[in-house]
Design an enzyme around this catalytic site. Structure first.
Site, PDB file in Angstrom:
ATOM      1  N   CYS A 271       0.842  -1.217   0.000  1.00 42.09           N
ATOM      2  CA  CYS A 271       0.000   0.000   0.000  1.00 42.09           C
ATOM      3  C   CYS A 271       0.869   1.256   0.000  1.00 42.09           C
ATOM      4  CB  CYS A 271      -0.896   0.011   1.237  1.00 42.09           C
ATOM      5  SG  CYS A 271      -2.004  -1.383   1.346  1.00 42.09           S
TER       6      CYS A 271
HETATM    7  N1  SAJ Z   1       6.239   2.247   8.812  1.00 42.42           N
HETATM    8  C1  SAJ Z   1       7.258   3.006   9.347  1.00 42.42           C
HETATM    9  N2  SAJ Z   1       6.948   3.942  10.289  1.00 42.42           N
HETATM   10  C2  SAJ Z   1       5.662   4.140  10.697  1.00 42.42           C
HETATM   11  C3  SAJ Z   1       4.637   3.359  10.131  1.00 42.42           C
HETATM   12  C4  SAJ Z   1       4.942   2.406   9.196  1.00 42.42           C
HETATM   13  O1  SAJ Z   1       8.433   2.854   8.994  1.00 42.42           O
HETATM   14  O2  SAJ Z   1       5.440   4.991  11.566  1.00 42.42           O
HETATM   15  C5  SAJ Z   1       6.564   1.247   7.784  1.00 42.42           C
HETATM   16  C6  SAJ Z   1       6.237  -0.164   8.213  1.00 42.42           C
HETATM   17  O3  SAJ Z   1       7.338  -0.735   8.877  1.00 42.42           O
HETATM   18  C7  SAJ Z   1       5.967  -0.848   6.879  1.00 42.42           C
HETATM   19  C8  SAJ Z   1       5.391   0.261   6.010  1.00 42.42           C
HETATM   20  O4  SAJ Z   1       5.765   1.500   6.642  1.00 42.42           O
HETATM   21  O5  SAJ Z   1       7.161  -1.321   6.297  1.00 42.42           O
HETATM   22  C9  SAJ Z   1       3.875   0.212   5.872  1.00 42.42           C
HETATM   23  O6  SAJ Z   1       3.360   0.079   7.170  1.00 42.42           O
HETATM   24  P1  SAJ Z   1       1.785   0.371   7.491  1.00 42.42           P
HETATM   25  O7  SAJ Z   1       1.647   0.388   8.972  1.00 42.42           O
HETATM   26  O8  SAJ Z   1       1.316   1.532   6.744  1.00 42.42           O
HETATM   27  O9  SAJ Z   1       1.058  -0.988   7.020  1.00 42.42           O
HETATM   28  P2  SAJ Z   1       0.408  -1.381   5.627  1.00 42.42           P
HETATM   29  O10 SAJ Z   1       1.332  -1.200   4.495  1.00 42.42           O
HETATM   30  O11 SAJ Z   1      -0.192  -2.716   5.847  1.00 42.42           O
HETATM   31  O12 SAJ Z   1      -0.758  -0.269   5.462  1.00 42.42           O
HETATM   32  C10 SAJ Z   1      -2.095  -0.612   5.606  1.00 42.42           C
HETATM   33  C11 SAJ Z   1      -2.843   0.590   5.057  1.00 42.42           C
HETATM   34  N3  SAJ Z   1      -4.215   0.230   4.993  1.00 42.42           N
HETATM   35  C12 SAJ Z   1      -4.904   0.509   3.866  1.00 42.42           C
HETATM   36  O13 SAJ Z   1      -4.400   1.033   2.904  1.00 42.42           O
HETATM   37  C13 SAJ Z   1      -6.325   0.108   3.855  1.00 42.42           C
HETATM   38  C14 SAJ Z   1      -2.635   1.811   5.941  1.00 42.42           C
HETATM   39  O14 SAJ Z   1      -3.486   2.869   5.495  1.00 42.42           O
HETATM   40  C15 SAJ Z   1      -2.955   1.487   7.375  1.00 42.42           C
HETATM   41  O15 SAJ Z   1      -2.692   2.621   8.183  1.00 42.42           O
HETATM   42  C16 SAJ Z   1      -2.078   0.313   7.823  1.00 42.42           C
HETATM   43  O16 SAJ Z   1      -2.408  -0.817   6.991  1.00 42.42           O
HETATM   44  C17 SAJ Z   1      -2.361  -0.050   9.269  1.00 42.42           C
HETATM   45  O17 SAJ Z   1      -2.432   0.901  10.075  1.00 42.42           O
HETATM   46  O18 SAJ Z   1      -2.418  -1.260   9.524  1.00 42.42           O
END
Ligand code: SAJ
Length: 431
Positions: A271
């Site tokens: 995403c």
């Molecule tokens: N990450 C960081 N720092 C942060 C947050 C995330 O480095 O503060 C990294 C994570 O390690 C990962 C990547 O970013 O490698 C993405 O992490 P994510 O928490 O955004 O997880 P995703 O990719 O599964 O995002 C999904 C998204 N959901 C949808 O698009 C419907 C996102 O909008 C959600 O916020 C996220 O899930 C969630 O919170 O679970």
């Protein structure tokens, strides 16, 4: 039938639904619809997906085998036969929407699903696209495919966009996550609201399908840009001897106007690295440029190199070259507590270190040994010790971090797990 009567019909009739694409988005949606008491046809073009689901094996962490079994024993019918879709009153398209090799939207799956549906669509059908895509796709690509066989928009077929909001491994159940919905016309919007309200607790209508498509991209671009901000500030903070993690926690005490994001080895998953590129592509189409998206991609994309460089510096402090060093890595999944290493920054970091001659051993309770070997790493065993460096890349919950620190001369903690644990270990370096 008048528009209101049509919407009323969808709101009150025991409609049959169909979900096209039974992956991490479509399967939870199909199960949610079944649990709401509506018949639902789950369709996928993959024989393996269909056979796994028919056999009761879920393919996503957000649907247990027990939930799947209960759904298929009641309202959910899993099929690979497109003709079954003709029975549906409401169809939800949840197929992949990847980017091509030039970071351009690859709509092949959306087009294919639309063509399959157009071949069986009938008058009175509602169709919603949930796959993440650039603003304009629903109106300019989906509608023409659906009406190509003579069906008329708002007379025979109603069309909307509603972004998927699945949070893989997340705590909130799908029905409780507010659903943004935008129809291609007012009549389609009314039908969309009526349909989604049958199984989602809260539906938020916007004025168009384009707005709904844009909303999704705004949500994840917001995330990508803010992650890039803390990644860049983390590098600066390290240069001037400031603890970025302490500063973020302190800033987070502000009860308004701040949302905490945390630095890491990069941004993985399907995403956050990809979704902003749909906006960037559409902007280039109209001669605009979105500088924050470009900057975020550069900063986030450079984090694996930065982290690998920091790891080399820590080895140097021990007068240890990377070549021949023993590195124990925790976590190659792209985020904690899920079994998914797609686009994982951890893998990029470790492949750089391995290319420089390190022996890389991996602990990841969510990724099987075969996949760890596929990446070129060695699954760590209980007996591993005498490591030159341990590096924490994904902060899974169920790892014995004290034991990890105990078998390494130094630890590079890119997720601040040791501070969170209040660890007494002294050989810890943080991002
Ligand atoms: N990450 C960081 N720092 C942060 C947050 C995330 O480095 O503060 C990294 C994570 O390690 C990962 C990547 O970013 O490698 C993405 O992490 P994510 O928490 O955004 O997880 P995703 O990719 O599964 O995002 C999904 C998204 N959901 C949808 O698009 C419907 C996102 O909008 C959600 O916020 C996220 O899930 C969630 O919170 O679970």
């Amino acid at each position: 039938m008048s528009n209101n009567a049509t919407a009323e019909w969808f709101a009150s009739t025991p409609i049959t639904c169909a979900v096209m694409g039974l992956g991490y988005v479509g399967l939870p949606l199909a199960v949610t619809i079944a649990e709401a008491g509506l018949d639902v046809i789950g369709f996928d073009t993959s024989d393996r997906v269909v056979s796994d689901l028919v056999s009761g094996r879920s393919n996503t962490v957000d649907v247990t085998d027990a939930q799947l079994a209960a759904a298929t024993a009641s309202r959910l019918t899993v099929t690979g036969d497109a003709s079954d879709l003709a029975r549906a009153d409401a169809v939800f398209i949840c197929v992949p929407s990847p980017l091509g090799s030039h970071r351009e939207p690859d709509l092949r799956y959306i087009r294919s699903a639309a063509q399959i549906l157009a071949s069986v669509a009938r008058s009175g059908m509602f169709v919603s696209l949930e796959s993440t895509t650039y603003p304009g796709t629903t109106s300019d690509v989906l509608v023409p495919e659906l009406t190509s066989k003579g069906l008329r928009l708002d007379t025979d077929v109603f069309v909307a966009f509603s972004p998927e909001r699945v949070s893989p491994g997340g705590e909130v159940e799908l029905k409780a996550i507010p659903k943004v919905v935008g129809g291609v016309t007012e009549a389609s919007s009314a039908v969309a609201a009526a349909v989604y309200s049958r199984f989602i607790d809260s539906v938020h209508m916007v004025s168009s399908a384009e707005n709904a498509e844009f909303t999704k991209l705004l949500e994840n671009t917001f995330r990508a840009v803010n992650i890039a901000l803390v990644n860049e500030l983390a590098q600066f903070a390290d240069r001037i001897g400031v603890d970025i993690w302490e500063a973020i926690d302190a800033a987070a005490t502000k009860p308004f106007g701040f949302k905490a994001f945390y630095p890491g080895p990069g941004v993985g998953g399907h995403c956050i690295p990809l979704d902003p590129q749909y906006l960037a592509w559409r902007a280039r189409e109209v001669g605009s440029s979105l500088t924050f998206i470009d900057s975020a991609e550069r900063v986030n994309g450079d984090m694996p190199r930065y982290v690998a460089h920091r790891a080399v510096e820590i080895l140097n402090e021990q007068s240890r070259s990377v070549k021949g060093s023993r590195i124990l890595a925790v976590g190659i999944a792209y985020k904690p507590n899920i079994a998914d290493d797609r686009e994982s920054a951890s893998v990029e970091v470790l492949q750089m270190l391995r290319s420089a001659g390190a022996d890389v051993y991996v602990i990841d309770p969510y990724i099987d040994d075969e996949r760890i070997r596929m990446h070129g790493f060695v699954p760590a065993t209980e007996s591993i010790d005498n490591c030159d460096l341990a590096i924490v890349l994904t902060n899974h919950s169920d790892v014995d971090y004290e034991a990890v620190a105990g078998v390494a001369k130094a630890v590079f903690d890119t997720r601040n797990v040791y501070a969170d644990l209040g660890s007494a270990a002294s050989n810890i370096h943080v991002l």
